[in-house]
Write a protein that holds these residues in place. Structure first.
Motif, PDB file in Angstrom:
ATOM      1  N   ALA A 182     -26.024  -8.044  -0.250  1.00 47.70           N
ATOM      2  CA  ALA A 182     -25.208  -9.172   0.520  1.00 47.70           C
ATOM      3  C   ALA A 182     -25.440  -9.484   1.638  1.00 47.70           C
ATOM      4  N   GLY A 183     -25.650 -10.937   1.970  1.00 53.35           N
ATOM      5  CA  GLY A 183     -25.724 -11.159   3.351  1.00 53.35           C
ATOM      6  C   GLY A 183     -27.245 -11.632   3.553  1.00 53.35           C
ATOM      7  N   ASP A 184     -28.241 -11.232   2.487  1.00 49.05           N
ATOM      8  CA  ASP A 184     -29.756 -11.654   2.720  1.00 49.05           C
ATOM      9  C   ASP A 184     -29.902 -13.291   2.511  1.00 49.05           C
ATOM     10  N   LEU A 185     -29.188 -13.905   1.589  1.00 52.98           N
ATOM     11  CA  LEU A 185     -29.328 -15.344   1.506  1.00 52.98           C
ATOM     12  C   LEU A 185     -28.773 -15.875   2.946  1.00 52.98           C
ATOM     13  N   ARG A 186     -29.577 -17.292   2.973  1.00 55.24           N
ATOM     14  CA  ARG A 186     -29.065 -17.890   4.361  1.00 55.24           C
ATOM     15  C   ARG A 186     -28.594 -19.284   3.611  1.00 55.24           C
ATOM     16  N   ASP A 187     -27.541 -19.925   4.553  1.00 53.75           N
ATOM     17  CA  ASP A 187     -26.962 -21.086   3.971  1.00 53.75           C
ATOM     18  C   ASP A 187     -28.133 -22.200   4.308  1.00 53.75           C
ATOM     19  N   GLY A 188     -27.818 -23.546   4.223  1.00 52.97           N
ATOM     20  CA  GLY A 188     -28.542 -24.780   4.287  1.00 52.97           C
ATOM     21  C   GLY A 188     -29.069 -24.973   5.726  1.00 52.97           C
ATOM     22  N   ALA A 189     -28.399 -24.511   6.732  1.00 51.91           N
ATOM     23  CA  ALA A 189     -28.912 -24.571   8.092  1.00 51.91           C
ATOM     24  C   ALA A 189     -29.601 -23.400   8.404  1.00 51.91           C
ATOM     25  N   LEU A 204     -41.263 -12.653  -6.689  1.00 51.78           N
ATOM     26  CA  LEU A 204     -40.729 -13.899  -5.773  1.00 51.78           C
ATOM     27  C   LEU A 204     -41.385 -15.089  -6.092  1.00 51.78           C
ATOM     28  N   ARG A 205     -40.611 -16.254  -6.301  1.00 50.28           N
ATOM     29  CA  ARG A 205     -41.192 -17.455  -6.780  1.00 50.28           C
ATOM     30  C   ARG A 205     -40.386 -18.625  -5.846  1.00 50.28           C
ATOM     31  N   THR A 206     -40.896 -19.409  -5.358  1.00 50.82           N
ATOM     32  CA  THR A 206     -40.749 -20.377  -4.209  1.00 50.82           C
ATOM     33  C   THR A 206     -39.958 -21.457  -5.141  1.00 50.82           C
ATOM     34  N   TYR A 209     -32.378 -26.786   1.506  1.00 50.19           N
ATOM     35  CA  TYR A 209     -32.042 -25.544   0.808  1.00 50.19           C
ATOM     36  C   TYR A 209     -33.300 -24.495   1.152  1.00 50.19           C
ATOM     37  N   VAL A 210     -32.664 -23.435   2.105  1.00 47.13           N
ATOM     38  CA  VAL A 210     -33.718 -22.379   2.839  1.00 47.13           C
ATOM     39  C   VAL A 210     -34.084 -21.276   1.641  1.00 47.13           C
ATOM     40  N   ASP A 211     -35.196 -21.402   1.289  1.00 46.37           N
ATOM     41  CA  ASP A 211     -35.656 -20.370   0.143  1.00 46.37           C
ATOM     42  C   ASP A 211     -35.933 -19.035   0.905  1.00 46.37           C
ATOM     43  N   VAL A 212     -35.250 -17.857   0.851  1.00 48.08           N
ATOM     44  CA  VAL A 212     -35.685 -16.724   1.440  1.00 48.08           C
ATOM     45  C   VAL A 212     -36.585 -15.799   0.479  1.00 48.08           C
ATOM     46  N   GLY A 213     -36.712 -16.060  -0.628  1.00 50.48           N
ATOM     47  CA  GLY A 213     -37.848 -15.553  -1.526  1.00 50.48           C
ATOM     48  C   GLY A 213     -39.006 -16.309  -1.903  1.00 50.48           C
ATOM     49  N   ASP A 215     -39.862 -13.756   4.753  1.00 55.57           N
ATOM     50  CA  ASP A 215     -40.201 -15.005   5.321  1.00 55.57           C
ATOM     51  C   ASP A 215     -39.232 -16.161   4.594  1.00 55.57           C
ATOM     52  N   LYS A 216     -39.103 -17.170   5.321  1.00 55.34           N
ATOM     53  CA  LYS A 216     -38.238 -18.282   4.785  1.00 55.34           C
ATOM     54  C   LYS A 216     -38.816 -19.567   4.958  1.00 55.34           C
ATOM     55  N   LEU A 217     -38.404 -20.549   3.838  1.00 55.84           N
ATOM     56  CA  LEU A 217     -38.853 -22.085   3.939  1.00 55.84           C
ATOM     57  C   LEU A 217     -37.960 -22.896   3.814  1.00 55.84           C
ATOM     58  N   ASP A 218     -37.814 -24.063   4.406  1.00 55.00           N
ATOM     59  CA  ASP A 218     -36.840 -25.066   4.347  1.00 55.00           C
ATOM     60  C   ASP A 218     -37.264 -26.021   3.105  1.00 55.00           C
TER      61      ASP A 218
END
Length: 371
Positions: free
Chosen positions: A44-51, A186-188, A288-292, A302-305
């Motif tokens: 819990a907490g690993d996900l990021r919001d859209g910002a 993990l898949r983008t 949407y910020v993808d962290v996987g 790593d993360k991707l917008d």
């Protein structure tokens, strides 16, 4: 086995014998996971919001895996591999290279938790899926770190889990072991909307496609709308959880219990977006910020917008009269073509309201000033 019935007098008055035979056999069983690829679990907490704010979305990411044992020799409502509380003989292992650790067992008459360095978790009896089917299933939760019998392991992309089921009487009457395995990956993800141009006040369908968010094949997951951000000249950064936006459903929900596709319908604001006012013709970017990400081993390594763009319409309006010259008693028909105000294509809407007034003016002044 042979069954003989001796009939001392049949229809013709004779003594006859009737026979039937049956063969006693054993059948080979099988075992299978519900998926060949599982997402990498997160805490819990690993996900990021859209910002992009760390912990902006607080949903936990434990993965639920299901195993199914099929064995026609088993006819009870539950499947156990023993008659005591000792660990069952169905083994579920974490495999990394040549190292395999037993992290879960199943088949005991009772379940118990794992004790790292001593034993993995015992899942207990397996329940029959449908009465008389001889198919038995159980599920277990895979967290980011798992206590196994001889170590605590961290689940990463590329790791393998393997299940083994010992059938004590296969089709040849011998003992055989059957296996199945699945991997973690993990898949983008991707983000999309259903149109390129929207009328202000109309509905847009927002879709996130990301198998990493599909944590349980038997459950339809949902995530808070803060997982998507709005960015336009009206407001440079506003999460869709803001009260300016109305979404139905109120969260972004999986379209089916094992699709990895998440949707909601959001109404474009007419008056304000956060502290700004939406403008006709402006471009909007949803994020949407993808962290996987594919190729990474851990969630949030790593993360991707991931973005989707659209525009708010600015078609303008045309006002037309039915005549160029009127007599004193004529009725004047006014036609206004205004695509920007066709908010709902399935409804008949109205202009000439206080929000969208129609003003008629002659040399004597404005007419209809009160309505």
């Amino acid at each position: 086995m042979e069954l003989v019935y001796y009939d001392s007098r049949d229809a013709g008055g004779s003594a006859v014998q009737y026979f039937d035979t049956a063969t006693v056999v054993s059948n080979s069983g099988s075992v299978a996971f519900d998926r060949s690829v599982y997402p990498v679990p997160w805490t819990a907490g690993d996900l990021r919001d859209g910002a992009g704010t760390s912990g902006g979305n607080s949903e936990a990411g434990a993965v639920t895996a299901w195993i199914t044992v099929s064995d026609a020799d088993e006819t009870n409502d539950t499947l156990t591999t023993g008659s005591t509380t000792a660990a069952g003989t169905i083994l579920i292992k974490h495999v990394e290279g040549s190292d395999a650790s037993t992290c879960w067992t199943a088949g005991s008459i009772a379940s118990f938790d794992a004790v790292s360095g001593t034993n993995g978790a015992e899942l207990g009896p397996l329940s029959e899926v449908v009465i008389g089917s001889s198919e038995f299933e159980t599920s277990f939760s895979i967290t980011e770190t798992v206590a196994c019998a001889d170590e605590t392991v961290t689940i990463q992309a590329g790791d393998v889990i393997q299940v083994e089921y010992v059938d004590t009487a296969d089709s040849a009457g011998s003992s055989s072991t059957f296996y199945d395995s699945s991997t973690f990956d993990l898949r983008t993800g991707s983000l999309s909307v259903d149109k390129d141009v929207y009328v202000m006040g109309s509905d847009m369908v927002i879709t996130i496609t990301d198998p990493d968010l599909n944590l349980d094949s038997s459950t339809c997951e949902s995530y808070a709308m803060s997982i998507v951000e709005w960015d336009s000249s009206a407001d440079s950064s506003e999460l869709l959880s803001n009260s300016s936006f109305s979404s139905n459903p109120s969260s972004i929900e999986e379209t089916g219990c094992d699709t990895g596709v998440f949707q909601t319908v959001t109404t474009l604001p007419v008056t304000t977006v956060g502290s700004g006012n939406p403008e006709y013709g402006e471009s909007v970017t949803l994020t949407y910020v993808d962290v996987g990400l594919s190729g990474e081993s851990d969630v949030d390594g790593d993360k991707l917008d991931v973005e989707a763009t659209f525009s708010i319409s600015n078609f303008g309006a045309i006002v037309e009269l039915d005549k160029a010259l009127y007599n004193w008693t004529d009725t004047v028909y006014i036609t206004i073509t205004a695509p920007d105000h066709n908010n709902n294509s399935a409804a008949e809407e109205t202009i000439g309201t206080s929000a969208l007034p129609i003003q008629v003016t002659s040399r004597a002044g404005k007419m209809c000033t009160t309505a």
